[in-house]
Design an enzyme around this catalytic site. Sequence first.
Site, short mmCIF file in Angstrom:
data_model
loop_
_atom_site.label_atom_id
_atom_site.label_comp_id
_atom_site.label_asym_id
_atom_site.label_seq_id
_atom_site.Cartn_x
_atom_site.Cartn_y
_atom_site.Cartn_z
N GLN A 1 24.71 -2.68 -11.34
CA GLN A 1 24.43 -3.78 -10.42
C GLN A 1 24.98 -5.11 -10.93
O GLN A 1 25.32 -5.26 -12.10
CB GLN A 1 22.90 -3.91 -10.25
CG GLN A 1 22.15 -4.06 -11.57
CD GLN A 1 20.74 -3.50 -11.53
OE1 GLN A 1 20.14 -3.39 -10.47
NE2 GLN A 1 20.19 -3.15 -12.68
N ASP B 1 17.09 7.83 -16.71
CA ASP B 1 16.73 8.02 -15.32
C ASP B 1 15.27 8.47 -15.19
O ASP B 1 14.86 9.44 -15.84
CB ASP B 1 17.68 9.09 -14.75
CG ASP B 1 17.34 9.44 -13.32
OD1 ASP B 1 17.41 8.55 -12.48
OD2 ASP B 1 16.98 10.61 -13.07
N ASP C 1 12.86 -6.20 -17.06
CA ASP C 1 12.65 -7.54 -17.64
C ASP C 1 11.53 -7.54 -18.69
O ASP C 1 11.39 -8.51 -19.44
CB ASP C 1 12.35 -8.56 -16.52
CG ASP C 1 11.23 -8.11 -15.61
OD1 ASP C 1 10.08 -8.04 -16.07
OD2 ASP C 1 11.51 -7.80 -14.42
N TYR D 1 3.01 -10.95 -9.75
CA TYR D 1 3.50 -9.58 -9.52
C TYR D 1 3.19 -8.67 -10.71
O TYR D 1 2.65 -7.57 -10.56
CB TYR D 1 5.00 -9.65 -9.25
CG TYR D 1 5.67 -8.30 -9.10
CD1 TYR D 1 5.79 -7.70 -7.85
CD2 TYR D 1 6.18 -7.62 -10.21
CE1 TYR D 1 6.41 -6.46 -7.72
CE2 TYR D 1 6.80 -6.39 -10.08
CZ TYR D 1 6.92 -5.82 -8.84
OH TYR D 1 7.52 -4.59 -8.71
N GLU E 1 13.93 2.84 -18.12
CA GLU E 1 14.71 1.87 -17.33
C GLU E 1 16.17 2.31 -17.37
O GLU E 1 16.69 2.66 -18.43
CB GLU E 1 14.52 0.47 -17.94
CG GLU E 1 15.59 -0.56 -17.60
CD GLU E 1 15.68 -0.94 -16.13
OE1 GLU E 1 14.65 -1.23 -15.51
OE2 GLU E 1 16.82 -0.94 -15.59
N ASP F 1 8.11 -0.15 -11.13
CA ASP F 1 8.51 -1.55 -10.91
C ASP F 1 9.98 -1.53 -10.51
O ASP F 1 10.87 -1.76 -11.34
CB ASP F 1 8.29 -2.35 -12.20
CG ASP F 1 8.74 -3.79 -12.03
OD1 ASP F 1 8.91 -4.23 -10.87
OD2 ASP F 1 8.94 -4.47 -13.05
N SER F 2 10.22 -1.27 -9.25
CA SER F 2 11.60 -1.06 -8.81
C SER F 2 12.12 -2.28 -8.05
O SER F 2 11.36 -3.16 -7.67
CB SER F 2 11.65 0.14 -7.86
OG SER F 2 11.07 -0.20 -6.63
N1 SPM Z 1 9.37 -7.03 -13.14
C1 SPM Z 1 9.70 -7.70 -11.94
C2 SPM Z 1 10.67 -6.92 -11.12
C3 SPM Z 1 10.38 -7.09 -9.66
N2 SPM Z 1 10.60 -5.92 -8.92
C4 SPM Z 1 10.41 -6.08 -7.48
C5 SPM Z 1 11.42 -7.02 -6.90
C6 SPM Z 1 11.36 -7.09 -5.40
C7 SPM Z 1 12.22 -8.18 -4.89
N3 SPM Z 1 12.32 -8.24 -3.46
C8 SPM Z 1 11.11 -8.43 -2.73
C9 SPM Z 1 11.32 -8.19 -1.26
C10 SPM Z 1 10.06 -7.76 -0.57
N4 SPM Z 1 10.33 -7.18 0.72
#
Ligand code: SPM
Length: 289
Positions: free
Chosen positions: A38, A144, A93, A68, A113, A162-163
Amino acid sequence: MSDIENNWFREVQNDLWPGQSFSLKIKKKLHEENSKYQNIKIFETETYGTCLALDNIIQCTSRDEFSYQEMISFLPLCIHQKPQKVLIVGGGDGGVAREVAKHPLVEEIHQVEIDDRVVELSKQYLPNMACGFKSPKLKLTIGDGFEYMKAHENTFDVIITDSSDPIGPAISLFQENYYKLMKTALRPNGIVCAQGGSFWLDSENIKNTMKNSSKYFKTVKYAVTSVPSYPCGHIGFVIASDEDNVNFISPVQKYNSSELDLMGLKYYTSNVHSSAFALPRWIEKYLYE
Ligand code: SPM
């Protein structure tokens, strides 16, 4: 930096949030590269601290990331009776590892990761998140998540995914096969919690993910948290258990204010936990009826 004009980063994503974009004023560009997987950008913003964007989608800013990372970690950890062994899929991260490591019952954290460059750059530019990688509880594998789970059946109490968003390679993390695999990697009474999107933008995707999840898990719920730097200012999590009628709303482990202070939690409380499952009427009807 193509999505940058006059020092403004614009988060344009025509498939996921057409016709809208959140913007951040850049103070200083810190790094950009294309890894094997990416495009990675890191920049210092005027008002949100340091920002990490993957394929031009904001993953975290140092101003609001704790919302988050605390919620995706503490919601499942505090629902589980004894969350000793935890798997994190993604989370390059380090912020989720940082939070999971704080939970007093957690003994081992396994993290897988795929992109080592996200990990290395986070260590360099996002030290307050990447400090999670220093936890003695953590074993980090670059690889993976699917393969890792196939090799670890009946192993984890909690799996946290955590994607990034359901576009490109991350799409498989929202599909039926992924939930099937998580079920096999869990010990009995395990809990899974995954990034689930925003109900304003992704209601159909959320419903599909919950449907995929409910083929393998008996209790499936969606909870939300507020993150101003994500589109619509919030994001949700799909949380599931293989037990029937688990009460997700009332956490098994409750921590008082001084305990939360000791752990360094800024967002999560038992009340915030319960309220995360309270949904506006229209989305509750759409997801559960
Ligand atoms: N450790 C933090 C990584 C965050 N992973 C999720 C990121 C999502 C970003 N887009 C949010 C859009 C929601 N529809």
